[in-house]
Design a protein around this motif. Structure first.
Motif, PDB file in Angstrom:
ATOM      1  N   LEU A 192       0.511  -1.071   0.291  1.00 56.02           N
ATOM      2  CA  LEU A 192       0.088  -0.566  -0.040  1.00 56.02           C
ATOM      3  C   LEU A 192       1.345   1.510  -0.175  1.00 56.02           C
ATOM      4  O   LEU A 192       0.554   2.224  -0.708  1.00 56.02           O
ATOM      5  CB  LEU A 192      -0.624  -0.303   1.304  1.00 56.02           C
ATOM      6  CG  LEU A 192      -2.038  -1.209   1.348  1.00 56.02           C
ATOM      7  CD1 LEU A 192      -2.963  -1.297   2.545  1.00 56.02           C
ATOM      8  CD2 LEU A 192      -3.366  -0.854   0.058  1.00 56.02           C
ATOM      9  N   ASP A 193       2.038   1.027   0.651  1.00 48.17           N
ATOM     10  CA  ASP A 193       3.138   2.419   0.848  1.00 48.17           C
ATOM     11  C   ASP A 193       3.557   3.192  -0.758  1.00 48.17           C
ATOM     12  O   ASP A 193       3.090   4.072  -0.998  1.00 48.17           O
ATOM     13  CB  ASP A 193       3.919   2.153   1.553  1.00 48.17           C
ATOM     14  CG  ASP A 193       3.949   1.747   3.081  1.00 48.17           C
ATOM     15  OD1 ASP A 193       1.865   2.269   3.962  1.00 48.17           O
ATOM     16  OD2 ASP A 193       4.486   1.360   3.668  1.00 48.17           O
ATOM     17  N   PHE A 194       4.129   1.755  -1.468  1.00 48.04           N
ATOM     18  CA  PHE A 194       4.286   2.204  -2.511  1.00 48.04           C
ATOM     19  C   PHE A 194       3.836   2.416  -3.752  1.00 48.04           C
ATOM     20  O   PHE A 194       3.619   3.534  -4.290  1.00 48.04           O
ATOM     21  CB  PHE A 194       5.460   0.795  -3.151  1.00 48.04           C
ATOM     22  CG  PHE A 194       7.034   0.497  -2.875  1.00 48.04           C
ATOM     23  CD1 PHE A 194       7.336   1.678  -3.387  1.00 48.04           C
ATOM     24  CD2 PHE A 194       7.399   0.132  -1.659  1.00 48.04           C
ATOM     25  CE1 PHE A 194       9.191   1.506  -3.452  1.00 48.04           C
ATOM     26  CE2 PHE A 194       8.657   0.132  -1.391  1.00 48.04           C
ATOM     27  CZ  PHE A 194       9.276   0.723  -1.736  1.00 48.04           C
TER      28      PHE A 194
ATOM     29  N   MET B 267      -0.762  11.136  -0.459  1.00 43.11           N
ATOM     30  CA  MET B 267      -0.343   9.893  -0.673  1.00 43.11           C
ATOM     31  C   MET B 267      -1.376   8.956   1.055  1.00 43.11           C
ATOM     32  O   MET B 267      -2.388   8.378  -0.140  1.00 43.11           O
ATOM     33  CB  MET B 267       0.990  10.136   0.005  1.00 43.11           C
ATOM     34  CG  MET B 267       1.755  10.246  -1.235  1.00 43.11           C
ATOM     35  SD  MET B 267       4.020  10.630  -0.811  1.00 43.11           S
ATOM     36  CE  MET B 267       4.189  12.279  -1.554  1.00 43.11           C
ATOM     37  N   ARG B 268      -1.700   9.738   1.326  1.00 45.82           N
ATOM     38  CA  ARG B 268      -2.400   9.210   2.729  1.00 45.82           C
ATOM     39  C   ARG B 268      -3.830   9.117   2.148  1.00 45.82           C
ATOM     40  O   ARG B 268      -4.619   7.789   2.964  1.00 45.82           O
ATOM     41  CB  ARG B 268      -2.537  10.389   4.030  1.00 45.82           C
ATOM     42  CG  ARG B 268      -3.259   9.549   5.048  1.00 45.82           C
ATOM     43  CD  ARG B 268      -3.001  10.893   6.157  1.00 45.82           C
ATOM     44  NE  ARG B 268      -1.040  11.377   6.387  1.00 45.82           N
ATOM     45  CZ  ARG B 268      -1.204  12.477   5.760  1.00 45.82           C
ATOM     46  NH1 ARG B 268      -2.483  13.647   5.399  1.00 45.82           N
ATOM     47  NH2 ARG B 268       0.035  13.329   6.246  1.00 45.82           N
ATOM     48  N   ALA B 269      -4.419  10.013   0.616  1.00 44.56           N
ATOM     49  CA  ALA B 269      -5.753   9.835   0.941  1.00 44.56           C
ATOM     50  C   ALA B 269      -5.622   8.361  -0.059  1.00 44.56           C
ATOM     51  O   ALA B 269      -7.040   7.676  -0.396  1.00 44.56           O
ATOM     52  CB  ALA B 269      -6.039  10.957  -0.152  1.00 44.56           C
TER      53      ALA B 269
ATOM     54  N   LEU C 243      -7.150   2.940  -1.940  1.00 46.28           N
ATOM     55  CA  LEU C 243      -6.342   1.620  -1.806  1.00 46.28           C
ATOM     56  C   LEU C 243      -6.238   0.298  -0.648  1.00 46.28           C
ATOM     57  O   LEU C 243      -7.126  -0.832  -1.508  1.00 46.28           O
ATOM     58  CB  LEU C 243      -4.891   2.179  -2.222  1.00 46.28           C
ATOM     59  CG  LEU C 243      -4.541   2.232  -3.292  1.00 46.28           C
ATOM     60  CD1 LEU C 243      -2.873   2.714  -2.999  1.00 46.28           C
ATOM     61  CD2 LEU C 243      -4.424   1.433  -4.577  1.00 46.28           C
ATOM     62  N   ALA C 244      -6.507   0.445   0.235  1.00 44.05           N
ATOM     63  CA  ALA C 244      -6.653  -0.175   1.796  1.00 44.05           C
ATOM     64  C   ALA C 244      -7.887  -0.950   1.241  1.00 44.05           C
ATOM     65  O   ALA C 244      -8.076  -2.087   1.430  1.00 44.05           O
ATOM     66  CB  ALA C 244      -6.314   1.026   2.665  1.00 44.05           C
ATOM     67  N   LYS C 245      -9.349  -0.311   0.614  1.00 41.45           N
ATOM     68  CA  LYS C 245     -10.127  -0.624   0.218  1.00 41.45           C
ATOM     69  C   LYS C 245     -10.356  -2.097  -0.115  1.00 41.45           C
ATOM     70  O   LYS C 245     -11.089  -1.775  -0.700  1.00 41.45           O
ATOM     71  CB  LYS C 245     -11.533   0.223   0.094  1.00 41.45           C
ATOM     72  CG  LYS C 245     -11.828   1.220   1.167  1.00 41.45           C
ATOM     73  CD  LYS C 245     -13.304   2.301   0.136  1.00 41.45           C
ATOM     74  CE  LYS C 245     -12.390   4.105   2.007  1.00 41.45           C
ATOM     75  NZ  LYS C 245     -12.504   5.106   0.804  1.00 41.45           N
TER      76      LYS C 245
ATOM     77  N   TYR D  56      -7.125  -5.290  -5.507  1.00 41.69           N
ATOM     78  CA  TYR D  56      -6.602  -4.500  -6.535  1.00 41.69           C
ATOM     79  C   TYR D  56      -4.546  -5.302  -6.600  1.00 41.69           C
ATOM     80  O   TYR D  56      -3.734  -5.176  -7.462  1.00 41.69           O
ATOM     81  CB  TYR D  56      -7.151  -3.463  -7.052  1.00 41.69           C
ATOM     82  CG  TYR D  56      -5.626  -2.276  -7.480  1.00 41.69           C
ATOM     83  CD1 TYR D  56      -5.968  -2.359  -9.021  1.00 41.69           C
ATOM     84  CD2 TYR D  56      -5.072  -1.486  -7.026  1.00 41.69           C
ATOM     85  CE1 TYR D  56      -4.957  -1.345  -9.606  1.00 41.69           C
ATOM     86  CE2 TYR D  56      -4.413  -1.239  -7.234  1.00 41.69           C
ATOM     87  CZ  TYR D  56      -4.187  -0.815  -8.953  1.00 41.69           C
ATOM     88  OH  TYR D  56      -3.119   0.019  -9.492  1.00 41.69           O
ATOM     89  N   VAL D  57      -4.292  -4.459  -4.631  1.00 36.48           N
ATOM     90  CA  VAL D  57      -3.209  -4.979  -4.608  1.00 36.48           C
ATOM     91  C   VAL D  57      -2.660  -6.338  -5.014  1.00 36.48           C
ATOM     92  O   VAL D  57      -1.768  -6.033  -5.507  1.00 36.48           O
ATOM     93  CB  VAL D  57      -3.160  -3.974  -2.778  1.00 36.48           C
ATOM     94  CG1 VAL D  57      -1.317  -5.151  -2.988  1.00 36.48           C
ATOM     95  CG2 VAL D  57      -3.617  -2.870  -3.038  1.00 36.48           C
ATOM     96  N   GLU D  58      -3.335  -7.094  -4.845  1.00 35.75           N
ATOM     97  CA  GLU D  58      -2.630  -8.281  -4.549  1.00 35.75           C
ATOM     98  C   GLU D  58      -2.280  -8.857  -6.387  1.00 35.75           C
ATOM     99  O   GLU D  58      -1.608  -9.588  -6.450  1.00 35.75           O
ATOM    100  CB  GLU D  58      -3.900  -9.660  -3.936  1.00 35.75           C
ATOM    101  CG  GLU D  58      -3.739 -11.504  -4.350  1.00 35.75           C
ATOM    102  CD  GLU D  58      -2.371 -11.915  -3.648  1.00 35.75           C
ATOM    103  OE1 GLU D  58      -1.903 -10.887  -2.256  1.00 35.75           O
ATOM    104  OE2 GLU D  58      -1.612 -11.814  -4.063  1.00 35.75           O
TER     105      GLU D  58
END
Ligand code: ADP
Ligand code: TRP
Length: 320
Positions: free
Chosen positions: A62-64, A277-279, A284-286, A290-292
């Motif tokens: 998520l950070d990247f 970036m925080r927003a 993305l965390a939701k 997608y991240v996977e």
């Protein structure tokens, strides 16, 4: 040009990681083909809680992505999804002198801090060499503490190439000198292991408190101060342009500026810097699916490259 770097999922991303490694690596995305990965096998040398490792891995992803990694352009993956790298580690081990590993500062530092050494901790730089060499990387952007590991990688690659023929590209380290060592809240190098970090995606109140409690010297508000000796100034300077940096340095030298005021301004510029970036991170965390999918797709691209190198290395040593 191929650019490669990795980060361990062993703690929350801090300002030192961001300026020392992440931002330079993300900027290099524009100049070549970047490979960025989450070094979860390396993290196993210090993280022994599986749930923590899993959570840390998702956090780094998520950070990247929140900080601007473009998965269309950059190959982004988990180290453990490319088994070729551990296969290559063995082929590199056989040309790695013990003395080379015994001299590594990072290993010696960890021993000095009381970590019980195991073979994984000792062999850590060989796994890192495999990470770099598997993808025939030209350039490795890292903070200064990782420089020696890239030099070890070069030594190992040269030794292998001399003995078995030219299999590996010899990588160069890339260090952004102006941010090579970002200081922590105590003035030492910022590091998870020193408990002196400022997290970039920390909670607002905790982050403000962290900055407001930073240790300074005991000069009064009226006294003139030297910006070069101030950790607060060094951190502030990371976030602002030249003109604002100079203006702040001038206020230090003139006297009449209290550290409390500098702390407030430091918090404000930092909070604003990371706001977009925080927003994005919250969005993305939701969507863990997608991240996977980004990581799975990245792993397939990375594996194809690594397989070619490992096959060449296997042929060179005579195991095929
Ligand atoms: P930590 O020291 O907090 O454990 P890592 O060793 O995981 O951090 O470092 C990840 C990346 O961030 C490496 O490329 C490292 O060189 C860089 N880095 C870490 N701390 C700093 C710092 N204080 N200043 C500059 N770069 C840093
Ligand atoms: N050892 C690096 C660190 O702690 C992480 C890492 C693993 C890495 N493999 C790498 C960095 C390859 C650059 C290239 O920060």
């Amino acid at each position: 040009m191929r650019i490669l770097s990795g980060i361990q999922p062993s703690g929350k991303l801090h300002i030192g990681n961001y300026f020392g490694m992440m931002r330079p690596a993300l900027e290099l995305q524009e100049q070549g083909e970047a490979f960025l990965f989450i070094a979860n096998y390396h993290a196993l040398t210090t993280v022994d809680n599986p749930a923590e490792l899993r959570r840390g891995t998702l956090d780094v992803a998520l950070d990247f992505l929140a900080c601007g990694l473009d998965p269309g352009r950059t190959v982004f993956f988990r180290q453990s999804d490319v088994p070729e790298v551990t296969e290559l580690t063995w082929l590199l081990s056989i040309v790695t002198p013990m003395g080379l590993l015994e001299r590594c500062h990072s290993y010696k530092d960890k021993l000095a801090r009381g970590i019980k050494p195991n073979h994984g901790l000792f062999a850590y730089p060989v796994l890192m060499a495999a990470d770099i060499l598997a993808y025939q990387s030209h350039l490795v952007p890292v903070g200064r503490d990782q420089k020696q590991h890239v030099e070890v990688t070069r030594d190992i690659a040269l030794k292998f190439n001399n003995q078995y023929g030219p299999v590996f590209t010899i990588p160069d380290v890339s260090i952004r000198e102006s941010v090579a060592v970002v200081p922590g809240v105590d003035g030492q190098k910022m590091s998870k292991s020193y408990d002196n970090t400022i997290e970039i995606f920390g909670e607002e109140k905790a982050t403000r408190t962290r900055i407001m409690r930073m240790v300074t010297d005991s000069k009064t508000v009226e006294e003139a101060k030297d910006p070069a000796e101030s950790t607060l100034y060094a951190l502030y300077a990371l976030f602002v342009a030249e003109a604002e940096r100079e203006a702040m340095a001038g206020r230090y030298r003139a006297g009449g500026l209290g550290y409390g005021q500098v702390k407030k301004e430091l918090f404000a510029v930092m909070w604003e810097h990371f706001a977009p970036m925080r927003a994005r991170r919250a969005e993305l965390a939701k969507d863990p699916g997608y991240v996977e999918s980004v990581l799975t797709d990245g792993a397939a691209r990375a594996r194809a490259e690594a397989r070619k190198t490992v096959d060449a290395a296997r042929r060179a040593v005579g195991v095929v």
